[in-house]
Design a protein around this motif. Structure first.
Motif, PDB file in Angstrom:
ATOM      1  N   GLY A   1       0.579  -1.198  -0.027  1.00 29.94           N
ATOM      2  CA  GLY A   1       0.008  -0.053   0.034  1.00 29.94           C
ATOM      3  C   GLY A   1       0.782   1.252  -0.046  1.00 29.94           C
TER       4      GLY A   1
ATOM      5  N   ALA B   1       0.526   2.888  -3.192  1.00 36.13           N
ATOM      6  CA  ALA B   1      -0.627   3.581  -3.382  1.00 36.13           C
ATOM      7  C   ALA B   1      -0.680   4.964  -2.759  1.00 36.13           C
ATOM      8  CB  ALA B   1      -1.923   2.633  -3.086  1.00 36.13           C
TER       9      ALA B   1
ATOM     10  N   ILE C   1      -0.440   1.277  -8.312  1.00 29.50           N
ATOM     11  CA  ILE C   1      -1.181   1.221  -7.023  1.00 29.50           C
ATOM     12  C   ILE C   1      -1.426  -0.230  -6.783  1.00 29.50           C
ATOM     13  CG2 ILE C   1      -3.491   1.118  -8.522  1.00 29.50           C
ATOM     14  CD1 ILE C   1      -4.861   2.757  -6.518  1.00 29.50           C
ATOM     15  N   HIS C   2      -1.159  -1.198  -7.492  1.00 26.76           N
ATOM     16  CA  HIS C   2      -1.518  -2.628  -7.337  1.00 26.76           C
ATOM     17  C   HIS C   2      -0.100  -3.374  -6.770  1.00 26.76           C
ATOM     18  CE1 HIS C   2      -0.074  -2.499 -11.361  1.00 26.76           C
ATOM     19  NE2 HIS C   2       0.135  -3.896 -11.259  1.00 26.76           N
TER      20      HIS C   2
ATOM     21  N   ARG D   1      -5.315  -0.105  -0.351  1.00 27.27           N
ATOM     22  CA  ARG D   1      -5.113   0.996  -1.488  1.00 27.27           C
ATOM     23  C   ARG D   1      -6.155   2.051  -1.246  1.00 27.27           C
ATOM     24  NH1 ARG D   1      -5.302  -2.843  -7.151  1.00 27.27           N
ATOM     25  NH2 ARG D   1      -4.650  -4.859  -6.025  1.00 27.27           N
TER      26      ARG D   1
ATOM     27  N   SER E   1      -4.531   5.845  -0.482  1.00 29.08           N
ATOM     28  CA  SER E   1      -5.046   6.739  -1.379  1.00 29.08           C
ATOM     29  C   SER E   1      -5.590   7.899  -0.375  1.00 29.08           C
ATOM     30  CB  SER E   1      -5.942   6.249  -2.163  1.00 29.08           C
ATOM     31  OG  SER E   1      -5.333   5.574  -3.054  1.00 29.08           O
TER      32      SER E   1
END
Length: 319
Positions: free
Chosen positions: A15, A18, A61-62, A261, A265
Motif C-alpha cells: 500500500g 498507493a 497502485i496494485h 489501497r 489513497s
C-alpha cells in the motif's frame, strides 16, 4: 507551498505505492510540484531526489513494496545528519515533506518538525502500531497473508494430528498475531503486551484433546519469543513434539488489498492538503472511517494499546 517531497522509510508495507501515487497526483492536481526522495532518509542525506510526474506513478497502485525504495539510516538520528537532510531539501527548493512509514520514520519527521521544517506523517507499517490511527497502511494485507497461511497449515495439522506453532511479525505490537489468531481460529495467541502462562496453554490444549481434538494452532508474535524457542519450552514442559512455521518477510509483500489501497489513497491525499494549507508537524490517520490529523510530536508520546477485549474474546472462542 509550490514544491513538496515524499519519501518512504523503514520496513516496507503493501500500500505504500498507493500512498506515493496519491501524494503525487493530489499535489499535481493542486498545481504543486512533487519530488521523490529515494532510499528514505539515507537518500535524503545523499540528495537522491528526482522530480515526479503523473506518469511516474502509473501502474503502481496494485504493487507491493515501494517504488521509492526504503532504507534505515542511523546517521539521520544525529543532528548533523538532520542538517544534511534539510540542506538537500533547501537545495531542491522543497518546502514540505510527506513521510510514509512506521515509528522510526515518524521519529525522523518529528526531528525535522522540531527544526521548523514542515512534515506530515502517513502511517505505513504492517504492525498497526502507530498512535492516532485505528489502522495503518499494509496491516490488512499482511493480516490476510497470515490468515491464508494459518488456513493452509491447519489442513496439515489436521492430517497429521499435530500442534503447529506459527511465528508472526510484531516485536512490540501483537496486532498481527491477535487479529490473525482470532480470524484463523487459533487455539492460543501469544502477544508481547500480555504475559502468558505455559501451564495455561497446556491446560487449554489438554481440554481440547479430552473432547477429541487432535490438532492445535498456536500463534506467537516474535516480540514474545521465537517460534522455535517456544517449541523447545513447550516440549520441555509436555514432552510433545510440535512443528514450527516462521512466516517472516512473506508478511510484508504481495498485492495490497482493496482496503489498503483505499486507505493509502485517502491518507496520502490528506497529507498533501495539510502541507499545502500550511499545516506541517502533523500526522494523518483514520478513526471510525473518518480522516483525522494530529500533532506528530504529541502522537509519538502516546503508547500503542492492544484491544484487550479482542484478546479475551480469542481465548473465549478457542475453548
Amino acid at each position: 507551498m509550490k514544491k513538496i517531497g515524499v519519501l518512504t522509510s523503514g520496513g516496507d508495507s503493501p500500500g505504500m505505492n498507493a500512498a506515493v501515487r496519491a501524494v503525487v497526483r493530489k499535489a499535481i492536481f493542486m498545481d504543486v510540484e512533487v519530488y521523490g526522495i529515494y532510499q528514505g532518509y539515507n537518500g535524503l542525506i545523499n540528495g537522491n531526489i528526482q522530480k515526479l510526474e503523473l506518469g511516474s506513478v502509473g501502474d503502481i497502485i496494485h504493487r507491493g513494496g515501494t517504488m521509492l525504495y526504503t532504507a534505515r539510516c542511523e546517521e539521520f538520528k544525529t543532528k548533523e545528519g538532520q542538517k544534511k537532510g534539510i540542506e538537500q531539501l533547501e537545495k531542491f527548493g522543497i518546502e514540505g515533506l510527506v513521510v510514509i512509514g512506521g515509528d522510526g520514520s515518524y521519529q525522523g519527521a518529528k526531528a525535522l518538525t522540531e527544526w521548523g521544517y514542515p512534515c506530515v506523517g502517513v502511517p505505513g507499517t504492517i504492525d498497526n502500531d502507530i498512535p492516532g490511527t485505528e489502522y495503518t497502511i499494509g496491516f490488512d494485507t499482511a493480516l490476510n497473508t497470515v490468515i491464508d497461511a494459518i488456513d493452509k497449515i491447519r489442513d496439515t495439522a489436521t492430517s497429521h494430528e499435530r500442534t503447529f506453532i506459527i511465528e508472526v511479525m510484531g516485536r512490540n505490537a501483537g496486532d498481527i498475531a491477535l487479529w490473525s489468531g482470532l480470524a484463523g481460529g487459533a487455539e492460543t495467541v501469544l502477544i508481547p503486551e500480555e504475559k502468558f502462562d505455559m501451564d495455561d496453554v497446556i491446560t487449554r490444549l489438554n481440554k481440547g484433546q479430552e473432547r477429541g481434538k487432535k490438532h492445535s494452532i498456536i500463534v506467537v508474535a516474535e516480540g514474545v519469543m521465537s517460534g522455535n524457542e517456544f517449541a523447545d519450552r513447550f516440549k520441555e514442559a509436555t514432552g510433545m513434539d510440535t512443528r514450527v512455521s516462521v512466516l517472516g518477510h512473506i508478511q510484508r509483500g504481495g498485492t495490497p488489498t482493496a482496503s489498503d489501497r483505499v486507505l493509502a489513497s485517502r491518507l496520502g491525499a490528506k497529507a498533501v492538503e495539510l502541507l499545502v494549507s500550511g499545516n506541517g508537524g502533523r500526522a494523518v490517520g483514520i478513526e471510525k472511517n473518518q480522516l483525522v490529523d494530529y500533532d506528530i510530536i504529541e502522537a509519538l508520546a502516546k503508547p500503542h494499546h492492544i484491544d484487550l477485549e479482542m484478546y479475551n474474546l480469542s481465548k473465549e472462542l478457542s475453548i
